[in-house]
Every structure is written in C-alpha cells, then in structure tokens.
Design an enzyme around this catalytic site. Structure first.
Site, PDB file in Angstrom:
ATOM      1  N   CYS A 105      61.241  17.024  44.683  1.00  0.00           N
ATOM      2  CA  CYS A 105      62.516  16.652  45.310  1.00  0.00           C
ATOM      3  C   CYS A 105      62.585  17.119  46.754  1.00  0.00           C
ATOM      4  O   CYS A 105      61.952  16.568  47.604  1.00  0.00           O
ATOM      5  CB  CYS A 105      63.690  17.163  44.476  1.00  0.00           C
ATOM      6  SG  CYS A 105      63.629  16.519  42.802  1.00  0.00           S
ATOM      7  N   ARG A 247      64.921  37.336  28.949  1.00  0.00           N
ATOM      8  CA  ARG A 247      63.580  37.663  28.469  1.00  0.00           C
ATOM      9  C   ARG A 247      63.665  38.820  27.485  1.00  0.00           C
ATOM     10  O   ARG A 247      64.216  39.867  27.803  1.00  0.00           O
ATOM     11  CB  ARG A 247      62.667  38.039  29.638  1.00  0.00           C
ATOM     12  CG  ARG A 247      62.572  36.946  30.691  1.00  0.00           C
ATOM     13  CD  ARG A 247      61.731  37.347  31.877  1.00  0.00           C
ATOM     14  NE  ARG A 247      61.741  36.313  32.906  1.00  0.00           N
ATOM     15  CZ  ARG A 247      61.054  36.382  34.029  1.00  0.00           C
ATOM     16  NH1 ARG A 247      60.293  37.452  34.272  1.00  0.00           N
ATOM     17  NH2 ARG A 247      61.124  35.401  34.916  1.00  0.00           N
TER      18      ARG A 247
END
Length: 261
Positions: A105, A247
């Site tokens: 992008c 995490r």
C-alpha cells in the site's frame, strides 16, 4: 488458483548452503471495473476475491453497501473484476482511473485514505463488546491456529472478525488492508453486524489499519504487534480500544481501557 507456490531456493544454515523447496505467497493483480469503467488495480492473494471487491468498494465509499451492487463477475484468467452497480457515490467516483495499489500500500493508496475518510468512519464508536484478558488470550490462540499460510510462507497478513466467544471470519492476504476488506465484504454480504465485534490483526496497528477498523464499525482491535503513535491518537478520538503485544499471558492496552477487564 493457488495461493502458495513452491520455489527451489538455497538456504544457508550452520555454515553451509543446501537446496530446498520453499513455500512462497502468490501475488495477483486484480483490476476492478465499475459499470465498465476502470477504477483500480489491487495486488492481492487470489482467494475470496468477491469479498475483497465488495469490502473495498464499501469501505472506500465508492458504494454504500451490497445493496448498491447488482453483480460481481470475477474473471480469474484475466485478473478482472467486473462490477455492475445501481448506485455509485459521485464524490468518490472521481477516483476512477488507473490507480495501482501494491500489496504494501503506502503512497500508492493515498488517494483512498484521509481525503474522504471523515465521512466514512463512525466517530461515535460505542460498541457494546467488552473483553476479559482471558477471552483475548483464548481468541489470539485460536487466531494463531488459523494462520497456517502465514506460518508456511511468512508473506501474508491475517485478520479476523470475532465475538467474545469465537472467531466468525478469518481472511489472509499479502496486503494488510485487503485482509480487512475481505472480512468486511463477507460480513456485509452475510448481513453480519460488526458493531459488537472485534478485529484481530497479525501485524502492526498503523493509522490506516485503525481507519479500516473504524470503517468496519468495530470498537476493539487486537494484535500481537504494537500500534503507532498516530494510530493511538486516532483511536482515542474515535473511541476505539487498541490492544497490542498479545503474547503468552501478557498484553498492552493503549486506548479505550474501559472495554478490557
């Protein structure tokens, strides 16, 4: 069409080269035509292409939703998506022309960001969804288990739409925005509300990803990675909860603290 190809490569490991076969993500240019006029070419992963087209056209304000689209004809052999629409937003229709959106992008997509976003995002994000940390860890674990192509190639982005209990849709693409557009397109076509849902995303939460989340109407975005400063500032303005570095048994909440308990 295959979304993964297999290439012979030379890997250097433990002081020596060896020839192996490696899995590589497929890159596919898709040119979208609306009422026989060329709009844009998107480089994407060649699956769920109708979802991508519907999600892109709606999130960029070209159409208001699936009700404005009569048909989408995907011609894989030529890389064309031919859309017949009964309504096209005149303001955003000025972007018609040869726009090329790469998988990363960046500036190639700038005509589709920030110029018309103010009228497309919901600045009163008040989604009723609230998540506990245990819910988030469980959702992220399920998300990782559904990320086979990412682990196989390391070359795609994953995104998912989820409730507090489960993942509803999961899509991957070489373009991070495409993955979200595919989810949005599927939800729109199924009539699935996104306002009481969360987005799970595999990569960094940039300002553009934050805008996409707002356009979907979701009040929460979750990621293993971190948000940028601009994304956090925009999230506070749009009342979106951003949760990053999910995490193991830890996470960071950067905005919208009241939705996470």
């Amino acid at each position: 069409m295959d979304i993964v190809s297999h290439q012979k490569i030379r890997r250097f490991e433990a002081g020596t080269f060896q020839e192996i076969e490696s899995s590589v993500a497929t890159e596919y240019p898709l040119t979208i035509y609306v009422n026989d006029q060329e709009l844009v070419t998107i480089v994407c992963t060649p699956e769920y292409l109708e979802d991508l087209v519907v999600g892109f056209l709606t999130s960029e304000g070209i159409v208001r939703g699936p009700q404005d689209i009569d048909s989408v004809d995907i011609i894989e052999a030529t890389g064309h998506a031919k859309v017949s629409a009964n309504f096209v937003n005149k303001f955003n229709a000025k972007y018609r022309g040869k726009r090329y959106i790469t998988s990363c992008c960046g500036k190639s997509r700038e005509n589709f960001y920030f110029q018309s976003d103010a009228s497309l995002v919901n600045v009163k994000q008040n989604g009723s969804l609230q998540l506990t940390t245990d819910m988030i860890f469980r959702l992220m674990e399920n998300f990782e288990q559904n990320s086979a192509t990412f682990h196989q190639t390391g070359g795609v982005h994953n995104a998912a739409l989820c409730s507090s209990a489960e993942i509803i849709y999961s899509r991957m693409d070489i373009g991070r925005h495409n993955a979200l557009d595919k989810i949005y397109g599927r939800a729109l076509q199924d009539g699935t509300s996104t306002e009481d849902k969360a987005i799970i995303f595999s990569g960094r939460i940039s300002s553009e990803i934050l805008v996409k989340t707002a356009k979907l109407g979701c009040g929460i975005i979750l990621s293993r990675s971190a948000p940028t400063e601009l994304a956090i500032n925009m999230a506070e303005e749009l009342n979106i909860t951003t949760v990053g570095f999910i995490r193991g048994d830890r996470l960071n909440v950067y905005s919208g603290f009241e939705r996470i308990t």
